[in-house]
Design an enzyme around this catalytic site. Structure first.
Site, mmCIF file in Angstrom:
data_model
loop_
_atom_site.group_PDB
_atom_site.id
_atom_site.type_symbol
_atom_site.label_atom_id
_atom_site.label_comp_id
_atom_site.label_asym_id
_atom_site.label_seq_id
_atom_site.Cartn_x
_atom_site.Cartn_y
_atom_site.Cartn_z
ATOM 1 N N ARG A 122 3.914 -6.208 118.781
ATOM 2 C CA ARG A 122 4.730 -5.706 117.669
ATOM 3 C C ARG A 122 5.463 -4.448 118.104
ATOM 4 O O ARG A 122 5.080 -3.773 119.033
ATOM 5 C CB ARG A 122 3.839 -5.375 116.462
ATOM 6 C CG ARG A 122 3.349 -6.621 115.737
ATOM 7 C CD ARG A 122 2.551 -6.244 114.508
ATOM 8 N NE ARG A 122 3.380 -5.650 113.493
ATOM 9 C CZ ARG A 122 3.184 -4.441 112.944
ATOM 10 N NH1 ARG A 122 2.181 -3.693 113.344
ATOM 11 N NH2 ARG A 122 3.977 -3.987 112.011
ATOM 12 N N LYS A 187 -9.105 -2.346 118.735
ATOM 13 C CA LYS A 187 -8.271 -3.544 118.585
ATOM 14 C C LYS A 187 -8.821 -4.713 119.402
ATOM 15 O O LYS A 187 -8.988 -4.630 120.610
ATOM 16 C CB LYS A 187 -6.837 -3.220 119.005
ATOM 17 C CG LYS A 187 -5.871 -4.329 118.685
ATOM 18 C CD LYS A 187 -4.497 -3.802 118.354
ATOM 19 C CE LYS A 187 -3.472 -4.918 118.331
ATOM 20 N NZ LYS A 187 -2.178 -4.495 117.855
ATOM 21 N N ARG A 323 -1.903 4.496 110.382
ATOM 22 C CA ARG A 323 -2.918 5.254 111.145
ATOM 23 C C ARG A 323 -3.796 5.984 110.160
ATOM 24 O O ARG A 323 -3.341 6.343 109.068
ATOM 25 C CB ARG A 323 -2.240 6.326 112.012
ATOM 26 C CG ARG A 323 -1.348 5.794 113.092
ATOM 27 C CD ARG A 323 -2.116 5.639 114.425
ATOM 28 N NE ARG A 323 -1.282 5.057 115.460
ATOM 29 C CZ ARG A 323 -1.067 3.755 115.634
ATOM 30 N NH1 ARG A 323 -1.622 2.881 114.826
ATOM 31 N NH2 ARG A 323 -0.317 3.315 116.616
#
Ligand code: BTN
Length: 326
Positions: A122, A187, A323
């Site tokens: 992305r 992640k 975030r």
């Protein structure tokens, strides 16, 4: 890189002598040596060469095998899948399916690869895609009612990924709006949707999923955020890349087949239950501006509900990143 015939001979991690390989490939031992070097350079695999023993890939590598992937499919997924391309190397599985879409290929085509040389993430980032260690998967689908009917689709894909992982005994997956797959805040995977065709009518969508399975530490040096992989979460207990891929398709294909009719609403409750940031203070970064507030889940369209000092704002996906607030 053309499909290698040498690689399957070394995939089990056992030593094979140069003569053995030369006999199997019908070439000289010098030619074997050259091919081993070429394979090591192109794939980045560590191929050991030991005098008197031969060659081996330390630890072996589980290659993607079309028959093993299709054997892991449910009857429904098998019906919905129109084709399966398993490539050794490609620039990007998403780019490959965008090309196939433009060439008029039918929806339901799946593309996966051992390695991506220009994996797309992305926000224009690269998706680090080393050989034989993770999953890079794309699926082409067609929709008739344009982009508006696809709101929330990338969030629903996140739910599908978490369901697939649960089916493979990988628990504890969470989602970060709009579509990061996390484990313990790190992640584990990412989702990238790309679209071509008429934004108001018939359009093709490529859903791309990258999932870290056994990320080599050398390759991970290039990742600029906290990451994890399935091997770190499950040890050796996970079922392997072929079965994981089948499990992803078992969730993904029915989702795509039903989404235009059902939309995001049937997926919303489960998305909320997987939301890693529910009730947390966050900062949204659109590139041009920053917006702070408390994340309050998503609405029926998949828009993030952000409680700010001036009330609740609905934020739609795209090139925004979220975030935790400092
Ligand atoms: C992200 O940045 O979080 C999205 C990453 C998506 C990566 C996958 S890997 C398979 C498919 N092909 C690509 O080039 N990208 C997606």
């Amino acid at each position: 890189m053309p499909k290698s015939i040498l690689l399957p001979l070394l995939a089990d991690g056992e030593f094979r002598s140069g003569q053995d390989l030369a006999d199997a490939l019908g070439v000289s031992r010098t030619a074997v040596w050259k091919r081993v070097n070429k394979l090591a350079t192109e794939s980045g695999l560590q191929i050991e060469s030991v005098k008197g023993k031969g060659y081996r890939i330390r630890g072996g590598v589980e290659l993607l095998v079309p028959e093993l992937i299709t054997a892991a499919l449910s009857a429904e997924a098998g019906r919905l899948m129109a084709g399966l391309h398993v490539l050794e190397s490609v620039d990007s599985t998403n780019a490959e399916l965008m090309r196939q879409a433009q060439a008029g290929h039918a929806p339901g085509l799946v593309c996966t690869a051992e390695q991506q040389t220009a994996g797309r993430g992305r926000r224009g980032r690269e998706w680090i895609s080393p050989f034989g260690s993770n999953l890079y998967l794309s699926l082409l689908w067609e929709f008739s009612q344009g982009a508006a009917a696809l709101e929330g689709l990338s969030l629903a894909v996140g739910v599908a990924v978490s369901r697939a992982l649960e089916a493979c005994a990988v628990p504890g997956v969470q989602l970060k709006w709009p579509n990061d797959v996390l484990h313990d805040g790190a992640k584990l995977g990412g989702i990238l949707l790309e679209m071509t065709g008429d934004a108001a009518g018939a359009c093709q969508v490529v859903v791309g999923i990258g999932l870290n399975v056994s990320m080599p530490t050398e390759a991970a040096g290039a990742i600029d955020q906290a990451w994890t992989d399935i091997s770190r979460i499950s040890g050796a207990a996970h079922p392997g890349r072929n079965v994981l891929l089948g499990a992803l398709l078992n969730e993904l294909l029915p989702l795509m087949a039903g989404f235009e009719q059902g939309g995001f609403s049937p997926w919303r409750e489960q998305w909320q239950s997987l939301d890693a940031f529910a009730g947390s203070k966050v900062v949204l970064n659109t590139g041009a501006s920053k917006l702070g507030g408390t994340a309050m889940g998503v609405d029926e369209r998949g828009a993030l509900q952000l409680q700010t000092t001036s009330g609740v704002q609905s934020v739609y996906g795209g090139e925004i990143s979220l975030r935790p607030a400092p």
